[in-house]
Design an enzyme around this catalytic site. Structure first.
Site, PDB file in Angstrom:
ATOM      1  N   HIS A 116       0.867  -1.181   0.000  1.00 37.76           N
ATOM      2  CA  HIS A 116       0.000   0.000   0.000  1.00 37.76           C
ATOM      3  C   HIS A 116       0.900   1.225   0.000  1.00 37.76           C
ATOM      4  O   HIS A 116       1.763   1.368   0.868  1.00 37.76           O
ATOM      5  CB  HIS A 116      -0.874  -0.014   1.257  1.00 37.76           C
TER       6      HIS A 116
ATOM      7  N   CYS B 111      -4.157   9.072   5.188  1.00 37.44           N
ATOM      8  CA  CYS B 111      -3.799   8.226   6.315  1.00 37.44           C
ATOM      9  C   CYS B 111      -3.607   9.089   7.553  1.00 37.44           C
ATOM     10  O   CYS B 111      -2.760   9.984   7.555  1.00 37.44           O
ATOM     11  CB  CYS B 111      -2.517   7.461   6.012  1.00 37.44           C
TER      12      CYS B 111
END
Length: 109
Positions: free
Chosen positions: A10, A43
């Protein structure tokens, strides 16, 4: 990590290196990648991280290299337009959406 381990990756595209990171991981044997349509997301654990690697661009990169993803790029571009209309204030990223598929482009088989 042993050779038998299955590893996915990721990446964010914070400094425009997301696809380069994906390619480097691919060269090391990774075959599963997270990505998001239009690069949506971020994030909370990575300060200043911008969007995720763009699914459309990732799929196009692999298909251009002759690596089949099983993703219908034309359909993906159509879905992106639906998402853009549904989320007019969400900043979407990606190069494929700006430039479109090259004339005569054929996906890998």
């Amino acid at each position: 990590v042993g050779n038998d381990a299955e590893v996915g990756a990721h990446f964010h595209d914070t400094r425009g290196l997301g696809l380069a990171n994906v390619f480097a991981a691919y060269e090391e044997g990774v075959r599963e990648f997270d990505a998001s349509l239009g690069g949506l997301g971020g994030c909370p654990y990575a300060p200043k991280a911008t969007g995720n690697v763009v699914t459309e661009d990732l799929a196009f990169m692999f298909e251009s290299m002759g690596i089949s993803t099983g993703i219908d790029l034309d359909a993906l571009v159509r879905v992106r337009k639906i998402v853009a209309a549904a989320l007019p204030n969400a900043p979407l990223c990606g190069s494929l959406s700006r430039a479109g598929l090259p004339k005569g482009f054929a996906a890998a088989r």
